[in-house]
Write a protein that holds these residues in place. Structure first.
Motif, mmCIF file in Angstrom:
data_model
loop_
_atom_site.group_PDB
_atom_site.id
_atom_site.type_symbol
_atom_site.label_atom_id
_atom_site.label_comp_id
_atom_site.label_asym_id
_atom_site.label_seq_id
_atom_site.Cartn_x
_atom_site.Cartn_y
_atom_site.Cartn_z
ATOM 1 N N LYS A 4 6.218 20.452 112.749
ATOM 2 C CA LYS A 4 6.332 20.912 111.091
ATOM 3 C C LYS A 4 6.653 22.000 110.642
ATOM 4 O O LYS A 4 6.901 22.206 109.527
ATOM 5 N N GLU A 7 9.495 23.723 110.852
ATOM 6 C CA GLU A 7 10.908 22.512 110.423
ATOM 7 C C GLU A 7 10.555 23.673 108.647
ATOM 8 O O GLU A 7 11.393 24.216 108.423
ATOM 9 N N GLN A 10 12.670 27.397 108.865
ATOM 10 C CA GLN A 10 13.541 27.055 108.714
ATOM 11 C C GLN A 10 13.711 26.702 107.419
ATOM 12 O O GLN A 10 14.804 27.619 107.278
ATOM 13 N N LYS A 11 13.329 25.864 106.505
ATOM 14 C CA LYS A 11 13.566 25.802 105.234
ATOM 15 C C LYS A 11 13.253 26.355 104.374
ATOM 16 O O LYS A 11 13.967 27.475 103.375
#
Length: 147
Positions: A4, A7, A10-11
């Motif tokens: 998580k 993720e 990355q965002k």
């Protein structure tokens, strides 16, 4: 690194250095140094935390231009090797810069899971394990995730 957190990184480019395994390895190293033994009973709880955390995180490794893992051979005459893995983006940046100097190929980051490592162990008899954060923690685990 927790999947998580990756993720999120990355965002939003945040939480890039979260790794419970990295913290447990540091606790293990600090305690082993003070106890002057890696077999001390006091380390058992930390070892358990490392074993339980390892399969829950994702890691980063290096691949060459052919898409093959960077292999660190155990001896000059042996085909046996280990691969470097990194617990977070900061460790990757530090370690990959140093490892890249040893190789002529252009190296790239690859996300690798414990399942990927297990598959590599099943498919390649020469694969002996991996070294976690080789330029800071230098923690070795075998092909089955044991140490």
């Amino acid at each position: 690194m927790d999947p998580k957190d990756y993720e999120d990184y990355q965002k939003n480019n945040v939480k890039a250095s979260k790794s419970q395994l990295k913290e447990y390895i540091q606790i293990y190293a600090d305690m082993a140094k003070k106890l002057k033994s890696e077999d001390a009973i006091e380390l058992e709880a930390v070892k358990t935390n490392i074993r339980n955390t390892y399969p829950a995180e994702i890691y980063f490794t290096l691949i060459d231009e052919a898409g093959k893992f960077v292999k660190l051979t155990l001896t000059e005459s042996s085909k046996e090797y280990i691969i470097p893995i990194f617990t977070d983006i900061r460790e990757y940046a530090l370690g990959s810069a140093k490892i890249s100097k040893l190789f002529l190929d252009k190296l790239e980051m690859k996300v690798i899971t414990p399942e990927d490592i297990s598959q590599l162990a099943d498919e390649d008899e020469h694969f002996q394990g991996f070294v976690i954060n080789p330029h800071s923690q230098n923690f070795n685990m075998d092909r089955n995730g044991s140490f």
